[in-house]
Design a protein around this motif. Structure first.
Motif, PDB file in Angstrom:
ATOM      1  N   ARG A 197       0.838  -1.059   0.101  1.00  0.00           N
ATOM      2  CA  ARG A 197       0.034  -0.052   0.103  1.00  0.00           C
ATOM      3  C   ARG A 197       0.856   1.397  -0.008  1.00  0.00           C
ATOM      4  O   ARG A 197       0.351   2.290  -0.460  1.00  0.00           O
ATOM      5  CB  ARG A 197      -1.029   0.139   1.011  1.00  0.00           C
ATOM      6  N   ASP A 198       2.218   1.045   0.268  1.00  0.00           N
ATOM      7  CA  ASP A 198       2.780   2.349   0.421  1.00  0.00           C
ATOM      8  C   ASP A 198       3.865   2.339  -0.701  1.00  0.00           C
ATOM      9  O   ASP A 198       4.925   3.129  -1.026  1.00  0.00           O
ATOM     10  CB  ASP A 198       3.873   2.265   1.886  1.00  0.00           C
ATOM     11  N   PHE A 199       3.668   1.407  -1.703  1.00  0.00           N
ATOM     12  CA  PHE A 199       4.751   1.098  -2.957  1.00  0.00           C
ATOM     13  C   PHE A 199       4.332   1.955  -3.975  1.00  0.00           C
ATOM     14  O   PHE A 199       5.317   2.574  -4.877  1.00  0.00           O
ATOM     15  CB  PHE A 199       4.475  -0.416  -3.449  1.00  0.00           C
ATOM     16  N   TYR A 200       3.147   2.739  -4.023  1.00  0.00           N
ATOM     17  CA  TYR A 200       2.846   3.372  -5.314  1.00  0.00           C
ATOM     18  C   TYR A 200       2.752   4.954  -4.908  1.00  0.00           C
ATOM     19  O   TYR A 200       2.341   5.375  -3.940  1.00  0.00           O
ATOM     20  CB  TYR A 200       1.434   2.971  -5.965  1.00  0.00           C
ATOM     21  N   ARG A 201       3.395   5.893  -5.716  1.00  0.00           N
ATOM     22  CA  ARG A 201       3.363   6.985  -5.626  1.00  0.00           C
ATOM     23  C   ARG A 201       2.328   7.597  -6.641  1.00  0.00           C
ATOM     24  O   ARG A 201       2.029   8.936  -6.561  1.00  0.00           O
ATOM     25  CB  ARG A 201       4.659   7.724  -6.175  1.00  0.00           C
ATOM     26  N   GLY A 202       1.911   7.069  -7.645  1.00  0.00           N
ATOM     27  CA  GLY A 202       0.846   7.667  -8.725  1.00  0.00           C
ATOM     28  C   GLY A 202       0.728   6.553  -9.756  1.00  0.00           C
ATOM     29  O   GLY A 202       1.091   5.547  -9.836  1.00  0.00           O
ATOM     30  N   PRO A 269      -5.806   7.446  -8.886  1.00  0.00           N
ATOM     31  CA  PRO A 269      -4.439   7.292  -9.564  1.00  0.00           C
ATOM     32  C   PRO A 269      -3.909   5.902  -9.205  1.00  0.00           C
ATOM     33  O   PRO A 269      -3.173   5.227  -9.684  1.00  0.00           O
ATOM     34  CB  PRO A 269      -3.900   8.531  -9.280  1.00  0.00           C
ATOM     35  N   THR A 270      -4.270   5.644  -7.770  1.00  0.00           N
ATOM     36  CA  THR A 270      -3.804   4.506  -7.307  1.00  0.00           C
ATOM     37  C   THR A 270      -4.833   3.590  -6.377  1.00  0.00           C
ATOM     38  O   THR A 270      -6.142   4.083  -6.529  1.00  0.00           O
ATOM     39  CB  THR A 270      -2.806   4.668  -6.019  1.00  0.00           C
ATOM     40  N   ILE A 271      -4.643   2.417  -6.167  1.00  0.00           N
ATOM     41  CA  ILE A 271      -5.718   1.741  -5.405  1.00  0.00           C
ATOM     42  C   ILE A 271      -6.131   2.220  -4.017  1.00  0.00           C
ATOM     43  O   ILE A 271      -5.100   2.670  -3.486  1.00  0.00           O
ATOM     44  CB  ILE A 271      -5.150   0.214  -5.026  1.00  0.00           C
ATOM     45  N   VAL A 272      -7.331   2.221  -3.619  1.00  0.00           N
ATOM     46  CA  VAL A 272      -7.710   3.074  -2.631  1.00  0.00           C
ATOM     47  C   VAL A 272      -8.794   2.128  -1.675  1.00  0.00           C
ATOM     48  O   VAL A 272      -9.174   1.135  -2.309  1.00  0.00           O
ATOM     49  CB  VAL A 272      -8.575   4.453  -2.956  1.00  0.00           C
ATOM     50  N   PHE A 273      -8.987   2.774  -0.415  1.00  0.00           N
ATOM     51  CA  PHE A 273      -9.733   1.818   0.603  1.00  0.00           C
ATOM     52  C   PHE A 273     -11.304   2.551   0.430  1.00  0.00           C
ATOM     53  O   PHE A 273     -11.391   3.598   0.309  1.00  0.00           O
ATOM     54  CB  PHE A 273      -9.153   1.815   1.753  1.00  0.00           C
TER      55      PHE A 273
END
Length: 381
Positions: A197-202, A269-273
């Motif tokens: 979950r912290d791997f993506y910046r955009g 832009p990224t996976i969200v909860f």
């Protein structure tokens, strides 16, 4: 020993050479950068610039890390190639050098140690589908892998590549984030572990450094009181880019939700909860009214955009329906409904077996291999 390939003469053929790489020193720039840019044949039969100039195939992890350090972001890794080659054709992240890691057999595995699933960098979508441990203890991931492309793609494409491409439409990212997966990244400097979950910046952007390699994906195994599900909506039933993906991990105590994770793809832009829906569900039984309200709250948690596959309004209404539907399936114990016990894998090995339905688990201690080309190991406690 490392194989070196050079894009060949204008008729498109390649010459292959080998050279000894032992004792290779690190350089900030490739020693062979002065090689001329050669031409190949494009799809129309005319001359066009080649997608790459040199092709390296290291035979050890140490050599791979040395090459990544040496080329300092001027090369790209390739394994299955199902994303990289498409990007190169489209001029996305162009490179003159490819580093092929398919000879690193030590990175091709699916392992289960009783509490954690670990997937090597070369584990393919088919490897996950064929693994009884993945089907039983990470069902949403197996369901997502089944939705990826066709058998020809699934037998080539690696999960690591799918994660690194970093598109919010990539199917496996959504369930792996819901499953709280972690990544081990390694380089000449050492290793580090990053929560997915912290791997993506955009969009198509990650924290992976140019000199790093994604060595392993770690997935906590679901417990007996947990149920998981992955749902995908595309413009057709198969081989479609996702319009929306949703993954659920629900922990039940006496039919009451004690913990829940709902991750959604293609809506940001990224996976969200869905934090509002998750907070609402805790402490409640999953009756139809609760599921419908959770869907409404999940829709309110997102801010999608219009694109060629769907409008923002369509995604809002569809997320509400999918979240409600998924929760009702989980409540009814239908989260594994539709799983195919004998999926098509395009593996012709006589030793090939298939994964059972999730509710018909086999002894993992007795399971040694699903593919002649990949190793499955049950680690001792």
């Amino acid at each position: 020993m490392s194989r070196i390939g050079f894009v060949g003469p204008s008729d498109g053929r390649r010459a292959i050479a080998t050279r000894q790489e032992s004792g290779m020193q690190s350089h900030s720039q490739p020693a062979d950068k002065e090689r001329p840019f050669l031409l190949g044949i494009n799809a129309r039969g005319s001359l066009a610039p080649s997608m790459w100039q040199s092709y390296l195939q290291p035979t050890s992890l140490a050599e791979t890390l040395a090459l990544l350090h040496r080329y300092a972001g001027q090369a790209r890794l390739i394994a299955g190639g199902t994303d990289v080659l498409v990007e190169l054709q489209r001029g996305v992240k162009p490179t003159a050098t490819l580093i092929d890691i398919t000879a690193l057999d030590d990175l091709h595995y699916v392992r289960y140690d009783g509490s954690m699933l670990t997937l090597g960098a070369l584990a393919t979508h088919n490897d996950v589908i064929a693994s009884p441990a993945c089907v039983r203890y990470a069902l949403p991931l197996a369901q997502a892998c089944w939705e990826v492309g066709a058998p020809q793609i699934r037998t080539r494409a690696t999960l690591a590549g799918n994660l690194i491409t970093a598109s919010p439409a990539n199917d496996t990212i959504t369930p792996l984030i819901a499953l709280n997966a972690q990544l081990e990244l390694i380089s000449h400097r050492g290793s580090r572990v990053v929560p997915l979950r912290d791997f993506y910046r955009g969009v198509r952007r990650t924290v992976l450094e140019p000199y790093e390699l994604l060595k392993e994906i770690r997935v906590p195994a679901l417990h007996n009181n947990q149920r998981g599900l992955f749902l995908k909506l595309g413009l057709r039933r198969a081989q479609a880019i996702s319009v929306i993906t949703v993954a659920f991990i629900v922990t039940l105590t006496d039919d009451v939700v004690s913990e829940v994770s709902i991750s959604m793809g293609c809506v940001a832009p990224t996976i969200v909860f869905a934090p509002s829906a998750e907070a609402f569900l805790r402490g409640k039984k999953l009756d139809s009214a609760v599921c419908e309200e959770a869907g409404r709250l999940a829709s309110a948690d997102i801010k999608p955009i219009d694109d060629i596959r769907g409008s923002a309004a369509y995604r809002h209404s569809t997320i509400a329906a999918l979240v409600s539907l998924g929760l009702q399936r989980i409540a009814a114990g239908q989260h594994a409904a539709g799983w195919i016990p004998q999926p098509i894998l395009l593996d012709t090995s006589a030793q090939t077996q298939t994964s059972p339905a999730p509710d018909k688990a086999i002894s993992l201690l007795e399971h040694k291999t699903r593919h002649s080309s990949m190793r499955y190991v049950k680690m001792p406690h």
